[in-house]
Design a protein around this motif. Structure first.
Motif, PDB file in Angstrom:
ATOM      1  N   ALA A 184       0.942  -1.565   0.078  1.00  0.00           N
ATOM      2  CA  ALA A 184       0.147   0.070   0.341  1.00  0.00           C
ATOM      3  C   ALA A 184       0.890   1.608  -0.022  1.00  0.00           C
ATOM      4  O   ALA A 184       0.558   2.447   0.102  1.00  0.00           O
ATOM      5  N   ALA A 185       2.373   0.959  -0.229  1.00  0.00           N
ATOM      6  CA  ALA A 185       3.271   2.602  -0.454  1.00  0.00           C
ATOM      7  C   ALA A 185       2.256   3.252  -0.530  1.00  0.00           C
ATOM      8  O   ALA A 185       2.796   4.523  -0.918  1.00  0.00           O
ATOM      9  N   ALA A 186       1.260   3.480  -2.006  1.00  0.00           N
ATOM     10  CA  ALA A 186       0.851   4.475  -2.595  1.00  0.00           C
ATOM     11  C   ALA A 186       0.159   5.416  -1.949  1.00  0.00           C
ATOM     12  O   ALA A 186      -0.244   6.746  -2.370  1.00  0.00           O
ATOM     13  N   THR A 187      -0.458   4.592  -1.135  1.00  0.00           N
ATOM     14  CA  THR A 187      -1.740   4.810   0.232  1.00  0.00           C
ATOM     15  C   THR A 187      -1.906   5.732   1.111  1.00  0.00           C
ATOM     16  O   THR A 187      -2.184   6.323   2.314  1.00  0.00           O
ATOM     17  N   ILE A 188      -0.599   4.128   1.950  1.00  0.00           N
ATOM     18  CA  ILE A 188      -0.980   4.575   3.151  1.00  0.00           C
ATOM     19  C   ILE A 188      -0.693   5.639   3.853  1.00  0.00           C
ATOM     20  O   ILE A 188      -0.853   5.896   4.847  1.00  0.00           O
ATOM     21  N   ARG A 189       0.797   6.661   3.190  1.00  0.00           N
ATOM     22  CA  ARG A 189       1.233   7.638   3.837  1.00  0.00           C
ATOM     23  C   ARG A 189      -0.603   7.931   4.244  1.00  0.00           C
ATOM     24  O   ARG A 189      -0.439   8.877   5.189  1.00  0.00           O
ATOM     25  N   GLU A 190      -1.148   8.728   3.070  1.00  0.00           N
ATOM     26  CA  GLU A 190      -2.433   9.130   3.540  1.00  0.00           C
ATOM     27  C   GLU A 190      -3.103   9.177   5.105  1.00  0.00           C
ATOM     28  O   GLU A 190      -3.804   9.530   5.314  1.00  0.00           O
ATOM     29  N   GLN A 191      -3.152   7.588   5.208  1.00  0.00           N
ATOM     30  CA  GLN A 191      -3.461   7.019   5.782  1.00  0.00           C
ATOM     31  C   GLN A 191      -3.495   7.548   7.324  1.00  0.00           C
ATOM     32  O   GLN A 191      -4.196   7.328   7.867  1.00  0.00           O
ATOM     33  N   LEU A 192      -2.189   7.265   7.295  1.00  0.00           N
ATOM     34  CA  LEU A 192      -1.637   7.135   8.764  1.00  0.00           C
ATOM     35  C   LEU A 192      -1.378   9.012   8.742  1.00  0.00           C
ATOM     36  O   LEU A 192      -1.490   9.275  10.397  1.00  0.00           O
ATOM     37  N   GLU A 193      -1.522   9.978   7.797  1.00  0.00           N
ATOM     38  CA  GLU A 193      -1.474  11.675   8.274  1.00  0.00           C
ATOM     39  C   GLU A 193      -3.085  11.246   8.394  1.00  0.00           C
ATOM     40  O   GLU A 193      -3.175  12.648   9.516  1.00  0.00           O
ATOM     41  N   ALA A 194      -3.832  10.924   8.386  1.00  0.00           N
ATOM     42  CA  ALA A 194      -5.329  11.207   9.015  1.00  0.00           C
ATOM     43  C   ALA A 194      -5.440  10.607   9.933  1.00  0.00           C
ATOM     44  O   ALA A 194      -6.332  11.298  11.112  1.00  0.00           O
ATOM     45  N   LEU A 195      -4.946   9.815  10.220  1.00  0.00           N
ATOM     46  CA  LEU A 195      -4.624   8.943  11.755  1.00  0.00           C
ATOM     47  C   LEU A 195      -3.990   9.842  13.104  1.00  0.00           C
ATOM     48  O   LEU A 195      -4.590  10.363  14.275  1.00  0.00           O
ATOM     49  N   GLU A 196      -2.951  10.295  12.119  1.00  0.00           N
ATOM     50  CA  GLU A 196      -2.403  11.289  13.332  1.00  0.00           C
ATOM     51  C   GLU A 196      -3.014  12.579  13.445  1.00  0.00           C
ATOM     52  O   GLU A 196      -3.176  13.480  14.530  1.00  0.00           O
ATOM     53  N   ARG A 197      -3.964  13.240  12.579  1.00  0.00           N
ATOM     54  CA  ARG A 197      -5.068  14.378  13.204  1.00  0.00           C
ATOM     55  C   ARG A 197      -5.915  14.154  13.848  1.00  0.00           C
ATOM     56  O   ARG A 197      -6.279  14.233  13.776  1.00  0.00           O
ATOM     57  N   GLN A 198      -6.553  12.477  14.239  1.00  0.00           N
ATOM     58  CA  GLN A 198      -7.676  12.496  15.012  1.00  0.00           C
ATOM     59  C   GLN A 198      -7.288  12.097  16.399  1.00  0.00           C
ATOM     60  O   GLN A 198      -5.725  13.065  17.100  1.00  0.00           O
ATOM     61  N   GLU A 199      -8.183  13.233  17.032  1.00  0.00           N
ATOM     62  CA  GLU A 199      -8.408  13.302  18.285  1.00  0.00           C
ATOM     63  C   GLU A 199      -9.264  12.299  19.268  1.00  0.00           C
ATOM     64  O   GLU A 199     -10.418  11.852  18.459  1.00  0.00           O
ATOM     65  N   TRP A 200      -9.183  11.824  19.883  1.00  0.00           N
ATOM     66  CA  TRP A 200      -9.349  10.762  21.240  1.00  0.00           C
ATOM     67  C   TRP A 200      -8.998  11.166  22.743  1.00  0.00           C
ATOM     68  O   TRP A 200      -8.150  11.080  22.547  1.00  0.00           O
ATOM     69  N   PRO A 201     -10.580  10.796  22.975  1.00  0.00           N
ATOM     70  CA  PRO A 201      -9.958  11.430  25.022  1.00  0.00           C
ATOM     71  C   PRO A 201      -9.003  10.571  25.626  1.00  0.00           C
ATOM     72  O   PRO A 201      -8.510  10.640  26.090  1.00  0.00           O
ATOM     73  N   GLY A 202      -8.841   9.194  25.346  1.00  0.00           N
ATOM     74  CA  GLY A 202      -8.749   8.410  26.272  1.00  0.00           C
ATOM     75  C   GLY A 202      -7.202   7.550  25.180  1.00  0.00           C
ATOM     76  O   GLY A 202      -7.127   8.129  23.820  1.00  0.00           O
ATOM     77  N   GLY A 203      -6.366   6.838  25.540  1.00  0.00           N
ATOM     78  CA  GLY A 203      -5.483   6.182  25.344  1.00  0.00           C
ATOM     79  C   GLY A 203      -5.646   5.468  23.996  1.00  0.00           C
ATOM     80  O   GLY A 203      -6.867   4.658  24.042  1.00  0.00           O
ATOM     81  N   TRP A 204      -4.617   5.386  22.773  1.00  0.00           N
ATOM     82  CA  TRP A 204      -4.995   4.306  21.296  1.00  0.00           C
ATOM     83  C   TRP A 204      -3.621   3.744  21.223  1.00  0.00           C
ATOM     84  O   TRP A 204      -2.621   4.401  21.983  1.00  0.00           O
ATOM     85  N   GLU A 205      -3.906   2.951  20.601  1.00  0.00           N
ATOM     86  CA  GLU A 205      -2.656   2.078  19.849  1.00  0.00           C
ATOM     87  C   GLU A 205      -2.935   2.258  18.715  1.00  0.00           C
ATOM     88  O   GLU A 205      -4.012   2.161  18.368  1.00  0.00           O
ATOM     89  N   LEU A 206      -2.138   1.903  17.258  1.00  0.00           N
ATOM     90  CA  LEU A 206      -2.015   1.798  15.808  1.00  0.00           C
ATOM     91  C   LEU A 206      -1.139   0.616  16.028  1.00  0.00           C
ATOM     92  O   LEU A 206       0.131   0.286  16.409  1.00  0.00           O
ATOM     93  N   ILE A 207      -1.962  -0.624  15.466  1.00  0.00           N
ATOM     94  CA  ILE A 207      -1.101  -1.608  14.956  1.00  0.00           C
ATOM     95  C   ILE A 207      -0.932  -1.696  13.403  1.00  0.00           C
ATOM     96  O   ILE A 207      -2.630  -1.880  12.308  1.00  0.00           O
ATOM     97  N   VAL A 208      -0.025  -1.604  12.773  1.00  0.00           N
ATOM     98  CA  VAL A 208      -0.189  -1.649  11.535  1.00  0.00           C
ATOM     99  C   VAL A 208       0.972  -3.090  11.344  1.00  0.00           C
ATOM    100  O   VAL A 208       2.107  -3.729  11.505  1.00  0.00           O
ATOM    101  N   VAL A 209       0.039  -3.886  10.628  1.00  0.00           N
ATOM    102  CA  VAL A 209       0.021  -5.666   9.725  1.00  0.00           C
ATOM    103  C   VAL A 209       0.498  -5.245   8.397  1.00  0.00           C
ATOM    104  O   VAL A 209      -0.054  -5.214   7.703  1.00  0.00           O
ATOM    105  N   ASP A 210       1.669  -6.234   8.220  1.00  0.00           N
ATOM    106  CA  ASP A 210       2.037  -6.598   6.914  1.00  0.00           C
ATOM    107  C   ASP A 210       1.957  -7.221   6.833  1.00  0.00           C
ATOM    108  O   ASP A 210       2.198  -8.527   7.080  1.00  0.00           O
ATOM    109  N   ASN A 211       1.152  -7.389   5.987  1.00  0.00           N
ATOM    110  CA  ASN A 211       0.824  -8.911   5.075  1.00  0.00           C
ATOM    111  C   ASN A 211       1.693  -8.967   4.266  1.00  0.00           C
ATOM    112  O   ASN A 211       0.995  -8.887   2.739  1.00  0.00           O
TER     113      ASN A 211
END
Length: 72
Positions: free
Chosen positions: A27-54
């Motif tokens: 997903a090299a063509a699209t993963i940067r856009e997805q990660l940038e969107a997640l970077e901008r998210q706000e969540w009042p609690g703690g969260w984690e991101l798990i990227v799975v290499d398929n």
């Protein structure tokens, strides 16, 4: 990039209330856009991101690793 085998299992961070799982296969063509969107998210609690290499054979995982310090 060749598969590196199973990642080290780590405990959930303290206060983690949400897990975002992002499966990724060449997903090299699209993963940067997805990660940038997640970077901008706000969540009042703690969260984690798990990227799975398929078994990516492109730069997807290199791009994901570059976000390790950008997404808490």
């Amino acid at each position: 990039m060749a598969a590196e085998g199973p990642a080290e299992l780590r405990p959930m961070p303290d206060g983690c209330e949400l897990s975002v799982v992002l499966p990724c296969h060449n997903a090299a063509a699209t993963i940067r856009e997805q990660l940038e969107a997640l970077e901008r998210q706000e969540w009042p609690g703690g969260w984690e991101l798990i990227v799975v290499d398929n078994m990516c054979t492109d730069a997807s995982m290199d791009i994901a690793r570059a976000f390790a310090d950008r997404i808490p």
